[in-house]
Design a protein around this motif. Structure first.
Motif, PDB file in Angstrom:
ATOM      1  N   LYS A  90     -12.800 -55.726 -18.854  1.00 50.85           N
ATOM      2  CA  LYS A  90     -13.367 -56.152 -17.580  1.00 50.85           C
ATOM      3  C   LYS A  90     -13.844 -54.969 -16.745  1.00 50.85           C
ATOM      4  O   LYS A  90     -14.191 -55.148 -15.579  1.00 50.85           O
ATOM      5  CB  LYS A  90     -12.333 -56.965 -16.787  1.00 50.85           C
ATOM      6  N   PHE A  91     -13.866 -53.765 -17.303  1.00 53.91           N
ATOM      7  CA  PHE A  91     -14.470 -52.643 -16.591  1.00 53.91           C
ATOM      8  C   PHE A  91     -15.960 -52.927 -16.414  1.00 53.91           C
ATOM      9  O   PHE A  91     -16.579 -53.549 -17.281  1.00 53.91           O
ATOM     10  CB  PHE A  91     -14.284 -51.339 -17.368  1.00 53.91           C
ATOM     11  N   PRO A  92     -16.588 -52.480 -15.332  1.00 52.66           N
ATOM     12  CA  PRO A  92     -17.983 -52.871 -15.038  1.00 52.66           C
ATOM     13  C   PRO A  92     -19.015 -52.477 -16.083  1.00 52.66           C
ATOM     14  O   PRO A  92     -20.007 -53.175 -16.248  1.00 52.66           O
ATOM     15  CB  PRO A  92     -18.256 -52.174 -13.701  1.00 52.66           C
ATOM     16  N   GLU A  93     -18.821 -51.340 -16.779  1.00 53.34           N
ATOM     17  CA  GLU A  93     -19.819 -50.902 -17.755  1.00 53.34           C
ATOM     18  C   GLU A  93     -19.237 -50.892 -19.168  1.00 53.34           C
ATOM     19  O   GLU A  93     -18.091 -50.486 -19.359  1.00 53.34           O
ATOM     20  CB  GLU A  93     -20.336 -49.483 -17.449  1.00 53.34           C
ATOM     21  N   THR A  94     -20.033 -51.281 -20.130  1.00 57.66           N
ATOM     22  CA  THR A  94     -19.571 -51.274 -21.516  1.00 57.66           C
ATOM     23  C   THR A  94     -19.241 -49.861 -21.984  1.00 57.66           C
ATOM     24  O   THR A  94     -18.302 -49.656 -22.749  1.00 57.66           O
ATOM     25  CB  THR A  94     -20.620 -51.888 -22.447  1.00 57.66           C
ATOM     26  N   ALA A  95     -20.006 -48.880 -21.521  1.00 57.90           N
ATOM     27  CA  ALA A  95     -19.795 -47.498 -21.956  1.00 57.90           C
ATOM     28  C   ALA A  95     -18.506 -46.906 -21.405  1.00 57.90           C
ATOM     29  O   ALA A  95     -18.020 -45.885 -21.915  1.00 57.90           O
ATOM     30  CB  ALA A  95     -20.983 -46.623 -21.545  1.00 57.90           C
ATOM     31  N   THR A  96     -17.962 -47.530 -20.361  1.00 56.29           N
ATOM     32  CA  THR A  96     -16.722 -47.052 -19.762  1.00 56.29           C
ATOM     33  C   THR A  96     -15.522 -47.842 -20.250  1.00 56.29           C
ATOM     34  O   THR A  96     -14.374 -47.430 -20.058  1.00 56.29           O
ATOM     35  CB  THR A  96     -16.822 -47.138 -18.229  1.00 56.29           C
ATOM     36  N   ALA A  97     -15.754 -48.963 -20.908  1.00 60.98           N
ATOM     37  CA  ALA A  97     -14.677 -49.832 -21.387  1.00 60.98           C
ATOM     38  C   ALA A  97     -14.068 -49.260 -22.661  1.00 60.98           C
ATOM     39  O   ALA A  97     -14.233 -49.791 -23.769  1.00 60.98           O
ATOM     40  CB  ALA A  97     -15.197 -51.246 -21.609  1.00 60.98           C
ATOM     41  N   LEU A  98     -13.359 -48.151 -22.504  1.00 63.26           N
ATOM     42  CA  LEU A  98     -12.788 -47.408 -23.624  1.00 63.26           C
ATOM     43  C   LEU A  98     -11.390 -46.936 -23.256  1.00 63.26           C
ATOM     44  O   LEU A  98     -11.095 -46.674 -22.090  1.00 63.26           O
ATOM     45  CB  LEU A  98     -13.632 -46.174 -23.952  1.00 63.26           C
ATOM     46  N   GLY A  99     -10.536 -46.810 -24.248  1.00 60.07           N
ATOM     47  CA  GLY A  99      -9.211 -46.264 -24.014  1.00 60.07           C
ATOM     48  C   GLY A  99      -8.659 -45.617 -25.268  1.00 60.07           C
ATOM     49  O   GLY A  99      -9.025 -45.999 -26.387  1.00 60.07           O
ATOM     50  N   VAL A 100      -7.782 -44.634 -25.076  1.00 64.35           N
ATOM     51  CA  VAL A 100      -7.099 -43.999 -26.201  1.00 64.35           C
ATOM     52  C   VAL A 100      -5.613 -43.890 -25.875  1.00 64.35           C
ATOM     53  O   VAL A 100      -5.216 -43.860 -24.705  1.00 64.35           O
ATOM     54  CB  VAL A 100      -7.663 -42.599 -26.539  1.00 64.35           C
ATOM     55  N   LYS A 101      -4.800 -43.846 -26.916  1.00 64.08           N
ATOM     56  CA  LYS A 101      -3.355 -43.714 -26.745  1.00 64.08           C
ATOM     57  C   LYS A 101      -2.753 -43.165 -28.031  1.00 64.08           C
ATOM     58  O   LYS A 101      -3.422 -43.098 -29.075  1.00 64.08           O
ATOM     59  CB  LYS A 101      -2.729 -45.073 -26.414  1.00 64.08           C
ATOM     60  N   LEU A 102      -1.494 -42.801 -27.958  1.00 64.44           N
ATOM     61  CA  LEU A 102      -0.716 -42.420 -29.128  1.00 64.44           C
ATOM     62  C   LEU A 102       0.299 -43.517 -29.403  1.00 64.44           C
ATOM     63  O   LEU A 102       0.995 -43.970 -28.481  1.00 64.44           O
ATOM     64  CB  LEU A 102       0.006 -41.094 -28.878  1.00 64.44           C
ATOM     65  N   ASP A 103       0.386 -43.953 -30.645  1.00 62.30           N
ATOM     66  CA  ASP A 103       1.362 -44.983 -30.971  1.00 62.30           C
ATOM     67  C   ASP A 103       2.737 -44.335 -31.201  1.00 62.30           C
ATOM     68  O   ASP A 103       2.927 -43.131 -30.990  1.00 62.30           O
ATOM     69  CB  ASP A 103       0.916 -45.828 -32.159  1.00 62.30           C
ATOM     70  N   LYS A 104       3.698 -45.130 -31.619  1.00 65.43           N
ATOM     71  CA  LYS A 104       5.065 -44.640 -31.793  1.00 65.43           C
ATOM     72  C   LYS A 104       5.162 -43.532 -32.840  1.00 65.43           C
ATOM     73  O   LYS A 104       6.086 -42.717 -32.824  1.00 65.43           O
ATOM     74  CB  LYS A 104       5.988 -45.800 -32.188  1.00 65.43           C
ATOM     75  N   GLU A 105       4.199 -43.517 -33.758  1.00 61.48           N
ATOM     76  CA  GLU A 105       4.175 -42.482 -34.796  1.00 61.48           C
ATOM     77  C   GLU A 105       3.226 -41.343 -34.437  1.00 61.48           C
ATOM     78  O   GLU A 105       2.845 -40.542 -35.284  1.00 61.48           O
ATOM     79  CB  GLU A 105       3.755 -43.090 -36.146  1.00 61.48           C
ATOM     80  N   ASP A 106       2.812 -41.298 -33.177  1.00 64.36           N
ATOM     81  CA  ASP A 106       1.901 -40.263 -32.666  1.00 64.36           C
ATOM     82  C   ASP A 106       0.507 -40.337 -33.279  1.00 64.36           C
ATOM     83  O   ASP A 106      -0.248 -39.357 -33.253  1.00 64.36           O
ATOM     84  CB  ASP A 106       2.471 -38.859 -32.881  1.00 64.36           C
ATOM     85  N   LYS A 107       0.152 -41.507 -33.802  1.00 61.90           N
ATOM     86  CA  LYS A 107      -1.197 -41.697 -34.303  1.00 61.90           C
ATOM     87  C   LYS A 107      -2.119 -42.033 -33.147  1.00 61.90           C
ATOM     88  O   LYS A 107      -1.791 -42.851 -32.290  1.00 61.90           O
ATOM     89  CB  LYS A 107      -1.232 -42.838 -35.335  1.00 61.90           C
ATOM     90  N   LEU A 108      -3.290 -41.389 -33.117  1.00 59.67           N
ATOM     91  CA  LEU A 108      -4.265 -41.627 -32.060  1.00 59.67           C
ATOM     92  C   LEU A 108      -5.001 -42.935 -32.319  1.00 59.67           C
ATOM     93  O   LEU A 108      -5.504 -43.172 -33.413  1.00 59.67           O
ATOM     94  CB  LEU A 108      -5.258 -40.464 -32.008  1.00 59.67           C
ATOM     95  N   ILE A 109      -5.052 -43.782 -31.290  1.00 54.78           N
ATOM     96  CA  ILE A 109      -5.695 -45.091 -31.390  1.00 54.78           C
ATOM     97  C   ILE A 109      -6.771 -45.206 -30.320  1.00 54.78           C
ATOM     98  O   ILE A 109      -6.577 -44.779 -29.181  1.00 54.78           O
ATOM     99  CB  ILE A 109      -4.668 -46.226 -31.209  1.00 54.78           C
ATOM    100  N   LEU A 110      -7.890 -45.787 -30.688  1.00 48.35           N
ATOM    101  CA  LEU A 110      -9.004 -46.019 -29.771  1.00 48.35           C
ATOM    102  C   LEU A 110      -9.224 -47.509 -29.605  1.00 48.35           C
ATOM    103  O   LEU A 110      -9.184 -48.260 -30.586  1.00 48.35           O
ATOM    104  CB  LEU A 110     -10.281 -45.370 -30.316  1.00 48.35           C
TER     105      LEU A 110
END
Length: 205
Positions: A119-139
């Protein structure tokens, strides 16, 4: 122009950025439910790479989100920001619980942080990253990566029409992205003139 065409390319760019990874590890230590570092944190990195910038563009804030419907008081978010500031005081932290953020746009409650990102206003901004429990990077990219990789700014679903279109237009004006990233094209729905596209030609800083 640097090559960046796939999700893997984006993940590699983030993994190779020591500061971004330090930020993610710092947020991970808070152990927040359904947390992500999102929006310009990811988008700006992509555009910096695509513009071959030698240094990363400074962020007005580092957007950290999480989803906790059992504790929606804004004061707790401020406490989390203070915790992050103690760990990395040089950064402009912003922490928001997506379980309450739907009130800003007067829409139905979000069901998760990824729903909030969608629901962010722009599609290009509707992004996120995190580290899971195993420290794997997720997008996460609820609207895909095509727009951000093509450097096109356009409204997310629901923001093409009023009343939310005015929020999108206000952000486009305030952010003035193409003054930094000159290859960006902004699709700007205008109530008076109809939808049209504008190509940015401002100077890169």
């Amino acid at each position: 122009m640097a090559r960046m065409k796939t999700e893997k390319d984006v993940l590699v760019a983030v993994q190779n950025d020591a500061i971004m990874m330090d930020i993610l590890k710092t947020v991970q230590e808070l152990d927040l439910p359904d947390w992500w570092v999102c929006a310009g944190f990811v988008r700006s990195k992509i555009w910096d790479v695509l513009h071959n910038f030698p240094q990363q563009t400074a962020l007005p804030d580092v957007d950290v989100i999480y989803f906790d419907p059992d504790r929606v008081d804004e004061q707790y978010e401020k406490e989390l920001e203070k915790q992050l500031e103690r760990k990395m005081p040089q950064l402009p932290w912003s922490v928001k619980n997506q379980a309450r953020m739907h009130h800003l746009n007067n829409v139905a409650p979000y069901t998760s942080s990824v729903d909030g990102i969608s629901k962010f206003p722009e599609t290009a901004t509707a992004l996120g990253v995190k580290l899971d429990k195993e420290d794997k990077l997720i997008l996460t990219a609820p609207h895909g990566l095509e727009d951000v990789l093509q450097m096109v700014v356009k409204p997310s679903p629901g923001f093409e029409e009023e009343p939310l279109a005015s929020i999108y237009r206000k952000r486009v004006k305030q952010k003035n992205w193409h003054s930094i990233w000159h290859k960006v094209t902004v699709v700007n729905p205008d109530k008076e003139e109809g939808s049209h596209a504008k190509s940015g030609s401002g100077k890169v800083r």
